[in-house]
Motif scaffolding. Structure first.
Motif, PDB file in Angstrom:
ATOM      1  N   GLY A  11       0.805  -1.212   0.000  1.00 28.94           N
ATOM      2  CA  GLY A  11       0.000   0.000   0.000  1.00 28.94           C
ATOM      3  C   GLY A  11       0.838   1.262   0.000  1.00 28.94           C
ATOM      4  O   GLY A  11       0.552   2.214  -0.736  1.00 28.94           O
ATOM      5  N   ALA A 154       0.768   4.365   5.935  1.00 27.30           N
ATOM      6  CA  ALA A 154       0.479   3.015   5.445  1.00 27.30           C
ATOM      7  C   ALA A 154       1.316   2.039   6.259  1.00 27.30           C
ATOM      8  O   ALA A 154       2.054   1.214   5.723  1.00 27.30           O
ATOM      9  CB  ALA A 154       0.806   2.922   3.957  1.00 27.30           C
ATOM     10  N   GLY A 285      -4.672   1.552   3.409  1.00 26.27           N
ATOM     11  CA  GLY A 285      -4.408   0.112   3.434  1.00 26.27           C
ATOM     12  C   GLY A 285      -4.769  -0.509   4.763  1.00 26.27           C
ATOM     13  O   GLY A 285      -5.768  -0.160   5.395  1.00 26.27           O
ATOM     14  N   ALA A 302      -5.836  -1.927  -0.816  1.00 26.38           N
ATOM     15  CA  ALA A 302      -4.801  -0.929  -0.544  1.00 26.38           C
ATOM     16  C   ALA A 302      -4.322  -0.266  -1.828  1.00 26.38           C
ATOM     17  O   ALA A 302      -4.071   0.948  -1.866  1.00 26.38           O
ATOM     18  CB  ALA A 302      -3.631  -1.583   0.188  1.00 26.38           C
ATOM     19  N   ASP A 305      -6.943   2.130  -2.855  1.00 34.71           N
ATOM     20  CA  ASP A 305      -6.795   3.314  -1.997  1.00 34.71           C
ATOM     21  C   ASP A 305      -5.776   4.278  -2.599  1.00 34.71           C
ATOM     22  O   ASP A 305      -6.014   5.490  -2.689  1.00 34.71           O
ATOM     23  CB  ASP A 305      -6.271   2.914  -0.609  1.00 34.71           C
ATOM     24  CG  ASP A 305      -7.290   2.257   0.295  1.00 34.71           C
ATOM     25  OD1 ASP A 305      -8.483   2.211  -0.055  1.00 34.71           O
ATOM     26  OD2 ASP A 305      -6.865   1.779   1.362  1.00 34.71           O
TER      27      ASP A 305
END
Length: 392
Positions: A11, A154, A285, A302, A305
């Motif tokens: 991520g 992350a 994530g 993730a 995202d």
């Protein structure tokens, strides 16, 4: 703008690349002294591979991946097929991007290679994150204070930034754990395994699929338990996996007999949050929405995202950061939270005891497969695909 991304897992790397693509200067901060990724197999549905293509990395990942043709659900005791779903070319034609199965290290290597080395701060432990009206700051364990217009955390399921932003809420044990292993293809060539298989049984399920150009079989054997360490590196006792799956179909036991090093991973999740961002700082994530792996969507979510974050920050200035992060969370929170719930529910349904409940589940699965070519979670692939600003 200047952005700091904390954590160089899948991520975090995807976020760094998406923010660079959006035109921003990114510093990636990672506590380990070099890029490492524990774990083994990972499945990348079209919502994730579409983002990899947008980042210019799909060919690099695909070169080390396996492209499964289909997925077969089976019963635990005799391997009778419950239902079958198309993957492979059918998925790519329908959703515009392939379904790949990869070794996690290969995916991370492709992502890391695309991040300029000058943008990476390895061996840097983050002690805290704070902000004021004009900047966000990361303080390192050595006392250095790094400033940026925004900070993306992350930092995984054990996220310190999540605790700092939203208070203490520990990882939630799912009361399931998994034996994980990789088996060379030639060692299981005689077992007549389905291309990708999910075998369902009481309080257990068994998953296998190919990685690394079909040279290795990734094995995930999930079982219910009252306690298990949340660790990718904890090793199982010799023969433990065979005892746990005693009585299962001979093909399942044949795979488990041929595993070498076996890891025992306690599956933990995080409770859903009502928001992921505060001012100039946001989660991404697993730090935001760690989920059980039973829909094979953790890494994919993730990666999506990251794509949406980059999209929301394209053209943004420092004065826009708060609003841009609000938009990112609005666009991602409901979908990721829904996938968390679906993944937990799948784990419960996979582990039903023999009898009427399991028979009803099998009938539902067979009926769905008879009317649909693709897995139920393919709806999420399609929803993500429709948002061309985020993933196109």
């Amino acid at each position: 703008m200047r952005a700091i991304v904390v954590g160089a897992g899948v991520g975090g790397l995807a976020a760094a690349l998406s923010l660079r693509r959006a035109g921003h200067d990114v510093t990636l901060v990672e506590q380990t002294p070099h890029f490492t990724e524990t774990g083994a197999g990972i499945q990348l549905a079209p919502n994730a591979t579409r983002v990899l293509r947008r980042l210019g990395l799909l060919k690099a990942v695909d070169a080390h991946a396996a492209r499964p043709a289909e997925l077969s659900f089976r019963t635990w005791s005799d391997g009778a097929e419950i239902c079958r779903y198309a993957l492979g070319r059918a998925v790519e034609e329908e959703f515009g991007a392939p379904y790949l199965q990869v070794h996690r290290a290969d995916l991370q290597q492709a992502l890391a290679a695309a991040v300029p080395s000058g943008s990476v701060r390895l061996n840097t432990v983050v002690a805290g994150v704070d902000q004021d009206e004009e900047s966000a700051y990361v303080t390192t364990a050595s006392g250095e204070r790094l400033a940026a217009d925004l900070v993306v955390t992350a930092d995984g399921i054990r996220s310190a930034a999540r605790r700092q932003l939203f208070g203490a809420d520990e990882a939630v044990f799912s009361k399931t754990a998994a034996y994980r292993a990789l088996v060379p293809a030639h060692e299981v060539a005689d077992l007549d395994l389905p291309d990708t298989g999910v075998w369902l049984g009481p309080d257990r399920h068994f998953v296998h699929y190919w990685v690394r150009r079909r040279e290795l079989l990734n094995v995930v054997a999930v079982f219910g338990t009252e306690t298990a360490q949340e660790s990718w590196t904890a090793q199982a006792e010799p023969g433990e996996q065979l005892r746990a799956f005693d009585g299962w179909d001979p093909r399942v036991l044949g795979v488990l007999q041929r595993t070498g090093q076996v890891f025992r991973w306690g599956i933990h999740t995080r409770a859903p949050l009502a928001r992921w961002n505060v001012g100039r700082v946001t989660l991404l994530g697993d730090s935001a929405h760690a989920m059980a792996p039973f829909q094979a969507q953790g890494a994919a979510q993730a990666i999506v995202d990251a794509a949406v974050l980059g999209d929301c920050l394209t053209g943004a200035t420092s004065a826009d950061v708060g609003g841009a992060l609000d938009r990112y969370v609005r666009r991602r929170l409901a979908g990721a939270t829904n996938m968390q719930a679906r993944s937990a529910q799948a784990g419960e349904e996979f582990h039903l005891p023999d009898g009427p409940e399991a028979e009803a589940r099998n009938a539902r699965m067979a009926a769905h497969a008879a009317g649909h070519r693709f897995l139920p979670q393919a709806a999420a692939w399609a929803v993500d695909a429709l948002d061309e600003r985020a993933t196109g």
